[in-house]
Motif scaffolding. Structure first.
Motif, PDB file in Angstrom:
ATOM      1  N   PHE A 209       0.831  -1.201   0.000  1.00 32.56           N
ATOM      2  CA  PHE A 209       0.000   0.000   0.000  1.00 32.56           C
ATOM      3  C   PHE A 209       0.869   1.257   0.000  1.00 32.56           C
ATOM      4  O   PHE A 209       0.583   2.234  -0.717  1.00 32.56           O
ATOM      5  N   ARG A 210       1.928   1.235   0.802  1.00 32.23           N
ATOM      6  CA  ARG A 210       2.838   2.391   0.827  1.00 32.23           C
ATOM      7  C   ARG A 210       3.519   2.569  -0.536  1.00 32.23           C
ATOM      8  O   ARG A 210       3.728   3.698  -1.003  1.00 32.23           O
ATOM      9  N   LEU A 211       3.860   1.453  -1.164  1.00 30.76           N
ATOM     10  CA  LEU A 211       4.482   1.530  -2.488  1.00 30.76           C
ATOM     11  C   LEU A 211       3.517   2.136  -3.512  1.00 30.76           C
ATOM     12  O   LEU A 211       3.910   2.985  -4.339  1.00 30.76           O
ATOM     13  N   SER A 214       3.300   5.870  -2.973  1.00 29.84           N
ATOM     14  CA  SER A 214       4.432   6.603  -3.554  1.00 29.84           C
ATOM     15  C   SER A 214       4.311   6.676  -5.081  1.00 29.84           C
ATOM     16  O   SER A 214       4.640   7.698  -5.707  1.00 29.84           O
ATOM     17  N   ARG A 215       3.815   5.620  -5.686  1.00 31.85           N
ATOM     18  CA  ARG A 215       3.624   5.653  -7.130  1.00 31.85           C
ATOM     19  C   ARG A 215       2.532   6.644  -7.521  1.00 31.85           C
ATOM     20  O   ARG A 215       2.641   7.337  -8.543  1.00 31.85           O
ATOM     21  N   ARG A 216       1.489   6.681  -6.718  1.00 36.28           N
ATOM     22  CA  ARG A 216       0.411   7.633  -7.019  1.00 36.28           C
ATOM     23  C   ARG A 216       0.907   9.058  -6.870  1.00 36.28           C
ATOM     24  O   ARG A 216       0.576   9.950  -7.668  1.00 36.28           O
ATOM     25  N   ALA A 217       1.710   9.286  -5.806  1.00 42.15           N
ATOM     26  CA  ALA A 217       2.238  10.636  -5.597  1.00 42.15           C
ATOM     27  C   ALA A 217       3.149  11.054  -6.748  1.00 42.15           C
ATOM     28  O   ALA A 217       3.218  12.238  -7.105  1.00 42.15           O
ATOM     29  N   ALA A 218       3.829  10.080  -7.356  1.00 40.58           N
ATOM     30  CA  ALA A 218       4.722  10.388  -8.479  1.00 40.58           C
ATOM     31  C   ALA A 218       3.966  10.458  -9.797  1.00 40.58           C
ATOM     32  O   ALA A 218       4.572  10.736 -10.844  1.00 40.58           O
ATOM     33  N   GLY A 219       2.676  10.186  -9.746  1.00 37.04           N
ATOM     34  CA  GLY A 219       1.872  10.259 -10.959  1.00 37.04           C
ATOM     35  C   GLY A 219       2.035   9.065 -11.875  1.00 37.04           C
ATOM     36  O   GLY A 219       1.675   9.129 -13.049  1.00 37.04           O
ATOM     37  N   PRO A 225      -5.637   1.567  -8.568  1.00 37.88           N
ATOM     38  CA  PRO A 225      -4.709   0.618  -7.936  1.00 37.88           C
ATOM     39  C   PRO A 225      -4.500   0.914  -6.444  1.00 37.88           C
ATOM     40  O   PRO A 225      -4.341  -0.012  -5.638  1.00 37.88           O
ATOM     41  N   LEU A 226      -4.500   2.196  -6.081  1.00 37.16           N
ATOM     42  CA  LEU A 226      -4.320   2.567  -4.680  1.00 37.16           C
ATOM     43  C   LEU A 226      -5.515   2.104  -3.846  1.00 37.16           C
ATOM     44  O   LEU A 226      -5.354   1.572  -2.742  1.00 37.16           O
ATOM     45  N   LEU A 430      16.226  -6.591 -12.176  1.00 40.93           N
ATOM     46  CA  LEU A 430      15.278  -6.886 -13.235  1.00 40.93           C
ATOM     47  C   LEU A 430      13.834  -6.878 -12.763  1.00 40.93           C
ATOM     48  O   LEU A 430      12.936  -7.182 -13.551  1.00 40.93           O
ATOM     49  N   HIS A 431      13.612  -6.550 -11.510  1.00 43.35           N
ATOM     50  CA  HIS A 431      12.261  -6.598 -10.944  1.00 43.35           C
ATOM     51  C   HIS A 431      12.140  -5.468  -9.944  1.00 43.35           C
ATOM     52  O   HIS A 431      13.131  -5.003  -9.377  1.00 43.35           O
ATOM     53  N   ASP A 432      10.884  -5.029  -9.661  1.00 44.54           N
ATOM     54  CA  ASP A 432      10.700  -4.045  -8.607  1.00 44.54           C
ATOM     55  C   ASP A 432      10.247  -4.748  -7.334  1.00 44.54           C
ATOM     56  O   ASP A 432       9.880  -5.922  -7.336  1.00 44.54           O
ATOM     57  N   ASN A 433      10.286  -3.999  -6.230  1.00 45.39           N
ATOM     58  CA  ASN A 433       9.937  -4.582  -4.927  1.00 45.39           C
ATOM     59  C   ASN A 433       8.480  -5.039  -4.871  1.00 45.39           C
ATOM     60  O   ASN A 433       8.139  -5.954  -4.114  1.00 45.39           O
TER      61      ASN A 433
END
Length: 482
Positions: A209-211, A214-219, A225-226, A430-433
């Protein structure tokens, strides 16, 4: 002598014709044989490993869990409902002793004193206006029932059978209590394990959820998804709260079964390192069914007792003979009774009662006893069918859970492989968290499902133990004859 011959002839005629007094015999209920179960067991013996000795008297120790052993032993020692069954057994044993006393003569003594004055206007003209004092001292009074027709013996056997039935019912109550404790304990272990996994899932969903925040804040993503991540987080927290509550409920249940207060249940220790073993099946399932089901054994004994009651009811149609005897001192003088042998009195002889007209009471009583016997037999037959169904259902459930557990193990292995792959890809950039967190969540969900299946397997083993009567052993009697 002629009177004695006439009496003997009358007794003989009544004995020979006694069956006619009972009315026409109706067909009595019959004990059912063991229903066919060979095909049901064929699949089991072909697919599941069996062992020769199972279950034992203390069957719960086979799971290899010391906490479970302590819980069952405490419950068997302190459960109040079990003590009720123990009290019923003592009552039945005492009743058997009471009936046994009728087989022996009784000896007692009595003393009576009467002061009496006859009325001067009494029809007893010779004794009119006279005063009397009558003293009876009988230090020896003998009574003995001559059990010509076997009534006393049948009454005793009926009481003994009911006493043995009460003992079997106590064993059944112990079995029900022990299986309830084992089932509740396995539910508690599963709830504790699933709660820990649920907490791990909550932590991972919080990170996800925190990730997403942060993605939403970065647009990088929209609102959907949030919101989905937030809904998943709240659902996981609800599941964790439910599992926490289930642990408390199971602890309360175990405390009640053990005859203790709720605080006692909160102190039950859970050793996560001790995993209860899954038992193997017995090698001779059908042979153990009749001998190791205490409820079936009790039902059979109740039918035996009902058959003896029919015999008792039939003897009521015959003459009843009692032998009476006494010796003592009888006198109207308080002085003479002690000083003169002429006050000595004694008597001995039979007392015979003939049932001549009872207004249908004896036939009604016999009919009632015959109906009670039919009821007891049909209860046994119904219990036998239910016992076979219990075994068949437990075996079907055994196969189902074994297949599900095998598939779940493979699903968990695939999820763990996916988790390892995600971790490797992240280390190589090669992958995100987010992918790693999702893989970890899926692996924990698979572990959660596997934990539930493992608990169901153990509880199903307990159900089969219950279906086979636990460690109870009793000889299988022949069918009772009314």
């Amino acid at each position: 002598m002629a009177a004695l011959r006439r009496f003997g002839l009358a007794v003989l005629v009544i004995t020979i014709e006694g069956c006619a007094l009972f009315g026409a015999d109706s067909q009595r209920a019959q004990m059912a044989p063991l229903p066919e179960i060979e095909q049901t067991l064929a699949r089991t013996t072909a697919e599941i490993a069996a062992q020769d000795r199972w279950p034992e008297q203390r069957w719960w120790t086979a799971f290899g869990n010391a906490t479970l052993n302590g819980l069952v032993e405490t419950a068997l020692a302190a459960n109040p409902n079990l003590k009720v069954a123990e009290a019923r057994l003592r009552q039945a044993e005492t009743l058997a002793d009471f009936e046994a006393a009728d087989l022996y003569p009784t000896i007692d003594a009595n003393v009576s004193f009467t002061a009496q004055r006859f009325s001067a206007d009494s029809v007893q003209a010779k004794l009119a206006g006279q005063h009397f004092r009558h003293l009876l001292i009988n230090p020896l009074v003998l009574r003995y029932h001559l059990d010509f027709w076997g009534r006393d013996q049948a009454s005793l056997q009926s009481a003994v059978d009911r006493s043995l039935a009460a003992s079997a019912e106590l064993a059944d109550a112990r079995l029900l209590l022990a299986t309830a404790v084992a089932g509740a304990y396995f539910d508690l272990l599963a709830a504790a394990e699933k709660w820990q996994l649920a907490e791990h899932i909550v932590v991972d969903l919080q990170a996800l959820f925190r990730l997403e925040q942060s993605r939403r804040a970065a647009g990088l993503i929209g609102e959907a998804p949030l919101w989905q991540a937030e809904r998943n987080l709240h659902a996981a927290k609800q599941a964790a709260a439910g599992l926490r509550a289930e642990q408390e409920l199971r602890r309360n249940q175990l405390a009640a079964l053990a005859g203790q207060g709720a605080d006692w249940g909160m102190r039950i220790a859970l050793d996560a390192s001790v995993v209860p073993q899954v038992l193997a099946l017995p090698a001779d399932l059908p042979l153990r069914l009749l001998a190791r089901r205490p409820d079936l054994h009790a039902a059979r004994l109740q039918a035996n007792a009902a058959a003896e009651d029919i015999h008792v009811a039939k003897t009521a149609f015959y003459p009843d003979v009692n032998l009476l005897a006494f010796t003592g001192f009888h006198s109207v003088s308080l002085v003479d009774i002690a000083l003169q042998g002429s006050s000595l009195a004694y008597a001995v002889g039979p007392s015979i009662e003939f049932p001549i007209f009872e207004g249908g009471r004896l036939r009604a009583q016999l009919g009632y006893r015959e109906a009670a016997y039919d009821l007891a037999v049909q209860r046994y037959n119904a219990g036998l069918l239910h016992a076979v169904q219990d075994v068949a259902d437990a075996l079907s459930r055994w196969h189902e859970l074994a297949a599900k557990a095998d598939e779940q193990q493979q699903a968990l292995a695939a999820a763990e492989a996916q988790n390892r792959l995600s971790d490797s890809l992240i280390r190589n950039g090669l992958h995100d968290n987010g992918k790693l967190v999702l893989a970890r969540i899926e692996a924990n969900r698979e572990r959660l499902l596997l934990a539930g299946l493992a608990a169901e397997q153990r509880k199903n083993a307990v159900s089969l133990i219950k279906a086979l009567g636990g460690g109870y052993q009793a000889a299988v009697e022949s069918a009772p004859q009314p």
